[in-house]
Design a protein around this motif. Structure first.
Motif, mmCIF file in Angstrom:
data_model
loop_
_atom_site.group_PDB
_atom_site.id
_atom_site.type_symbol
_atom_site.label_atom_id
_atom_site.label_comp_id
_atom_site.label_asym_id
_atom_site.label_seq_id
_atom_site.Cartn_x
_atom_site.Cartn_y
_atom_site.Cartn_z
ATOM 1 N N UNK A 153 39.002 69.653 13.301
ATOM 2 C CA UNK A 153 38.630 68.402 12.638
ATOM 3 C C UNK A 153 39.819 67.830 11.871
ATOM 4 N N UNK A 154 40.526 68.685 11.143
ATOM 5 C CA UNK A 154 41.728 68.227 10.445
ATOM 6 C C UNK A 154 42.753 67.675 11.421
ATOM 7 N N UNK A 155 42.902 68.343 12.553
ATOM 8 C CA UNK A 155 43.866 67.893 13.556
ATOM 9 C C UNK A 155 43.489 66.523 14.104
ATOM 10 N N UNK A 156 42.199 66.301 14.346
ATOM 11 C CA UNK A 156 41.742 64.985 14.792
ATOM 12 C C UNK A 156 42.030 63.916 13.750
ATOM 13 N N UNK A 157 42.080 64.315 12.478
ATOM 14 C CA UNK A 157 42.303 63.341 11.419
ATOM 15 C C UNK A 157 43.754 62.923 11.252
ATOM 16 N N UNK A 158 44.685 63.726 11.736
ATOM 17 C CA UNK A 158 46.104 63.423 11.539
ATOM 18 C C UNK A 158 46.505 62.058 12.097
ATOM 19 N N UNK A 159 46.059 61.657 13.316
ATOM 20 C CA UNK A 159 46.492 60.355 13.840
ATOM 21 C C UNK A 159 46.008 59.146 13.028
ATOM 22 N N UNK A 160 44.992 59.322 12.173
ATOM 23 C CA UNK A 160 44.486 58.175 11.407
ATOM 24 C C UNK A 160 44.875 58.254 9.934
ATOM 25 N N UNK A 161 45.796 59.152 9.583
ATOM 26 C CA UNK A 161 46.256 59.230 8.203
ATOM 27 C C UNK A 161 47.136 58.030 7.859
ATOM 28 N N UNK A 162 47.035 57.567 6.633
ATOM 29 C CA UNK A 162 47.899 56.482 6.171
ATOM 30 C C UNK A 162 49.298 57.013 5.894
ATOM 31 N N UNK A 163 50.247 56.111 5.740
ATOM 32 C CA UNK A 163 51.645 56.500 5.569
ATOM 33 C C UNK A 163 51.868 57.314 4.301
ATOM 34 N N UNK A 164 51.068 57.079 3.267
ATOM 35 C CA UNK A 164 51.246 57.773 1.994
ATOM 36 C C UNK A 164 50.350 59.001 1.865
ATOM 37 N N UNK A 165 49.738 59.432 2.965
ATOM 38 C CA UNK A 165 48.811 60.562 2.919
ATOM 39 C C UNK A 165 49.516 61.907 3.028
ATOM 40 N N UNK A 166 50.830 61.901 3.259
ATOM 41 C CA UNK A 166 51.599 63.140 3.396
ATOM 42 C C UNK A 166 52.870 63.066 2.567
ATOM 43 N N UNK A 167 53.390 64.221 2.226
ATOM 44 C CA UNK A 167 54.711 64.311 1.612
ATOM 45 C C UNK A 167 55.575 65.240 2.461
ATOM 46 N N UNK A 168 56.843 64.962 2.538
ATOM 47 C CA UNK A 168 57.747 65.653 3.457
ATOM 48 C C UNK A 168 58.423 66.833 2.755
ATOM 49 N N UNK A 169 58.340 68.012 3.368
ATOM 50 C CA UNK A 169 59.098 69.172 2.910
ATOM 51 C C UNK A 169 60.428 69.270 3.624
ATOM 52 N N UNK A 170 60.447 68.884 4.896
ATOM 53 C CA UNK A 170 61.676 68.885 5.681
ATOM 54 C C UNK A 170 61.583 67.763 6.717
ATOM 55 N N UNK A 171 62.584 66.876 6.794
ATOM 56 C CA UNK A 171 62.485 65.733 7.703
ATOM 57 C C UNK A 171 62.672 66.094 9.167
#
Length: 323
Positions: A99-117
């Protein structure tokens, strides 16, 4: 109308929505999972006075087989056919990490923070690892057009220590368990286990005030907070070891799924310890895989901050399957 659910060992969250991208946070209702005898009871309580859904999808912590799951961290047996018959909606059960994996494509740009680019324009499979009540893992296969999520039970694979302390931790846990999995250490209860190991092997002192906090509050949340605040050296040690192991297993998953498109860190713990995840220890263990280190260095690593990702993914899965 879609009924989407995120069913974990601690909480069950439900929402009615028209589309995966249109979930209203205020409409999400949370139920303590262990206060109910089963998912059907929770759904009935939630739907009282609400419109009847036509589609339903629930992300559940546990292996789903033939539309049925015996939950890993709850005394529930959930059957899609029974739920469909009871509530009149076409119903699917999927693993919570799927379910989480299905949600990744619809996340907004600010829904994640980068640990390594990673490298620019990274493409290919994705990996997802989430520590919470348990340890969930999933992959997203790149078919050339879209990412196709798939579930696994990688969190229950055998723990593999790398350092002398980790070898001692494994042997300590083997006194009470025949099989020691990654989930036994990389999870909320796992952090408590690590703390207990460090305390019991005399690697630090537990003052009376901390013992009282652990007794009266959620111990995992207490240990992580005291560690982040720097108020307890023993808690700091516990969180340091937890993050080391989290990074090591995240790297294992990235290799096994060949996650050249990137790896996502989800779950309820990561956002609360984000400063610790950024200090370099997580990425050192993630990338420290000998000859495969250059491959892992090229993979972007992101932490998901949106706690509704699983609900969005369950709704998206219902949309895709019900189309």
């Amino acid at each position: 109308m879609i009924l989407a659910g995120d069913i974990g060992g601690t909480n069950t969250r439900l929402v009615l929505c028209e589309h995966a991208t249109a979930i209203d946070r205020a409409a999400v209702q949370t139920f303590p999972s262990r206060d109910h005898a089963g998912l059907g009871e929770v759904v009935a309580e939630f739907l009282a006075g609400r419109p009847s859904p036509t589609l339903a999808c629930f992300g559940i912590a546990g292996p789903v087989r033939n539309g049925r799951v015996v939950t890993t961290n709850l005394p529930w047996v959930v059957d899609a056919a029974e739920l469909s018959k009871r509530f009149g909606a076409r119903t699917w059960l999927i693993n919570d990490l799927e379910a989480n994996a299905h949600g990744i494509p619809v996340l907004s740009a600010d829904a994640c923070t980068v640990l390594s680019p990673g490298v620019a324009n990274a493409a290919g499979n994705l990996g997802l690892i989430s520590a919470g009540t348990g340890l969930g893992e999933a992959g997203l296969f790149w078919d050339g057009r879209n990412h196709q999520p798939w579930a696994c039970e990688g969190g229950h694979t055998s723990f593999a220590p790398e350092t002398d302390v980790e070898v001692e931790l494994l042997r300590w846990k083997q006194r009470t368990l025949a099989h020691v999995s990654w989930e036994r250490f990389v999870s909320g209860p796992g952090l408590v286990t690590i703390y207990g190991f460090l305390r019991d092997t005399k690697r630090g002192d537990e003052p009376a005030w901390l013992a009282e906090k652990l007794r009266t509050n959620d111990p995992g949340a207490t240990i992580s907070k005291e560690a982040v605040d720097g108020t307890s050296p023993l808690c700091v040690q516990a969180l340091d070891l937890f993050v080391d192991l989290y990074g090591a297993e995240a790297g294992n998953l990235a290799l096994k799924t060949m996650s050249t498109g990137g790896l996502y860190v989800g779950g309820g713990i990561a956002p609360h310890i984000i400063t610790k995840l950024r200090d370099g220890a997580f990425m050192k263990r993630f990338q420290g895989k000998g000859r495969m280190q250059p491959l892992l260095e090229a993979m972007p690593v992101r932490v998901i901050l949106d706690d509704l990702t699983a609900l969005r993914g369950a709704a998206r899965c219902a949309e895709l399957r019900g189309a």
